[in-house]
Design an enzyme around this catalytic site. Sequence first.
Site, mmCIF file in Angstrom:
data_model
loop_
_atom_site.group_PDB
_atom_site.id
_atom_site.type_symbol
_atom_site.label_atom_id
_atom_site.label_comp_id
_atom_site.label_asym_id
_atom_site.label_seq_id
_atom_site.Cartn_x
_atom_site.Cartn_y
_atom_site.Cartn_z
ATOM 1 N N LYS A 166 14.365 -14.724 9.698
ATOM 2 C CA LYS A 166 14.938 -13.878 10.695
ATOM 3 C C LYS A 166 15.538 -14.644 11.626
ATOM 4 O O LYS A 166 16.656 -14.542 12.275
ATOM 5 C CB LYS A 166 14.016 -12.938 11.095
ATOM 6 C CG LYS A 166 14.563 -11.734 11.733
ATOM 7 C CD LYS A 166 13.801 -10.764 12.138
ATOM 8 C CE LYS A 166 12.281 -11.098 12.816
ATOM 9 N NZ LYS A 166 11.625 -9.812 13.192
ATOM 10 N N VAL A 173 -4.367 -7.352 -1.066
ATOM 11 C CA VAL A 173 -5.575 -6.530 -0.714
ATOM 12 C C VAL A 173 -6.677 -7.719 -0.931
ATOM 13 O O VAL A 173 -6.886 -8.301 -2.026
ATOM 14 C CB VAL A 173 -5.973 -5.554 -1.988
ATOM 15 C CG1 VAL A 173 -7.415 -5.050 -1.732
ATOM 16 C CG2 VAL A 173 -4.999 -4.430 -1.715
ATOM 17 N N GLY A 213 -7.103 -10.888 0.075
ATOM 18 C CA GLY A 213 -6.461 -12.191 -0.089
ATOM 19 C C GLY A 213 -6.695 -12.839 -1.507
ATOM 20 O O GLY A 213 -6.189 -12.435 -2.478
ATOM 21 N N ILE A 255 -9.057 -12.549 -3.567
ATOM 22 C CA ILE A 255 -10.024 -11.771 -4.541
ATOM 23 C C ILE A 255 -9.122 -11.183 -5.688
ATOM 24 O O ILE A 255 -8.170 -10.103 -5.338
ATOM 25 C CB ILE A 255 -11.033 -11.009 -3.940
ATOM 26 C CG1 ILE A 255 -12.030 -11.652 -2.781
ATOM 27 C CG2 ILE A 255 -11.711 -10.106 -4.818
ATOM 28 C CD1 ILE A 255 -12.842 -10.837 -2.097
ATOM 29 N N GLY A 294 -4.111 -17.583 12.015
ATOM 30 C CA GLY A 294 -3.227 -17.022 10.975
ATOM 31 C C GLY A 294 -3.758 -16.047 10.399
ATOM 32 O O GLY A 294 -3.146 -15.464 9.071
ATOM 33 N N LYS A 343 -5.710 -1.416 2.767
ATOM 34 C CA LYS A 343 -5.936 -1.828 1.528
ATOM 35 C C LYS A 343 -6.839 -0.947 0.752
ATOM 36 O O LYS A 343 -6.513 -1.024 -0.442
ATOM 37 C CB LYS A 343 -6.882 -3.149 1.821
ATOM 38 C CG LYS A 343 -5.953 -4.139 2.532
ATOM 39 C CD LYS A 343 -6.890 -5.254 3.272
ATOM 40 C CE LYS A 343 -5.823 -6.568 3.723
ATOM 41 N NZ LYS A 343 -6.587 -7.472 4.865
ATOM 42 N N GLY A 382 -5.541 -15.930 5.470
ATOM 43 C CA GLY A 382 -5.353 -17.276 5.501
ATOM 44 C C GLY A 382 -4.196 -17.597 4.755
ATOM 45 O O GLY A 382 -3.787 -17.044 3.378
#
Length: 408
Positions: A39, A124, A126, A128, A179, A197, A294
């Site tokens: 953007k 959902v 990260g 896993i 982050g 999630k 992350g």
Amino acid sequence: MRKNLKLGLFGFGCVGQGLYHVLHETKGLKAEIKKICVKTKNKPRPLGEDIFTFLKEDILLDPEIDVVVELIDDAAAAFEIVKTALQNGKAVVTANKRMLAEHLEEIYHLQKKYGKPVLYEGSVCGSIPIIRNLEEYYDNDLISSIEGIFNGSTNYILTKVFEERKTYDDALKQAQALGFAESDPSLDVKAFDPKFKLTILIAHTFGVFVRPENIINFGIDRISSLDLKYAKDHGLTIKLIARAIKAGDKIYGLVAPQFIENTHPLSAVRNEFNAVTVEGVFAEKQLFVGKGAGSFPTGSAVLSDISALTYDYRYEYKKLHQKNHLTFSNDATVDVVVSFTGPVLVSIADFEKFKGGFQGNDQQNMQGIVKLEKIREWSLQEGINVILAPGAVVAPWVSVEREAFTYA
Ligand code: HSE
């Protein structure tokens, strides 16, 4: 036979850059980023200018691009990208939990209409691998509940506040700098992000599309130093727990902080780690733990979806097709500890079953069983904090005669 894929990437922030890195470190995956749509102009970027574009059409109308990887922040713009990509015959990978939670049913129908898949493991918890496990491994198990820690930022904040005596504000700033937090961190601390999630997982666990606004969420932003002291004095910690349970033909869901015994498996899940416990009637409880936020952990989940597209994987929404006729309901109760300072904001009449109360350092605490809708009401009222009691379970509401109590 695996296919070679050409990718068009939307967004080059924390997760986009993480994906770029893990993709280039992964040998043997036949996928290459052709264009990245961003953007902001005139922003220093770690790659040459040629790969970037500011025009979404450069990706969406490029017949060579097979897969659109959507990793932008804006949920409304993300949905438009996903729709157009599917209409133009492209598969989609996205990690946008808000967009998915708000449009999941529509996205399910769009996939059927245009015959192209949308994969979203990175949305959902990260790293896993929970959605594909729910679809494939648990396709026939009778799952009775799914719950856990679905937000890395708040778990990071709670860990730093509990274990390193950092202030809430400093811990939040760190979570932002690393982050983990959303660009609007109230989505994390007020528990909207884990609710999005949970909305996605309810569809893949029970085959029910629920509107996110129907699920009640209570955040961690009202936890006081007295709550922390109470927890420490009683061998407890506090975790933000998202949960959905099946009882009869109903699914109940809730996201709220909870006092957890120090011996409970979730108390050992610290910092930005997430955890998901799946409970099946036959398999019983299984716990998945991994980094939930992350750049690289989320990038690796996105990478796994891209890899799955090289062999034409798609979600079949198996639970939806099992036609279990389940519906979502908030007609349930749970055991809570409610606290407030100053004027009396909560009364015994708010409880279905009042268990007692205590007062200390100007804070009043009241414990008992309340309806989930009461928690929603309190979330909208400044000055009231709610933490679920240790071992609290969400249970279908049954009408019982209220008992008479004395407030000690
Ligand atoms: N803000 C989110 C979290 C990012 O802290 O879990 C990962 O979804």
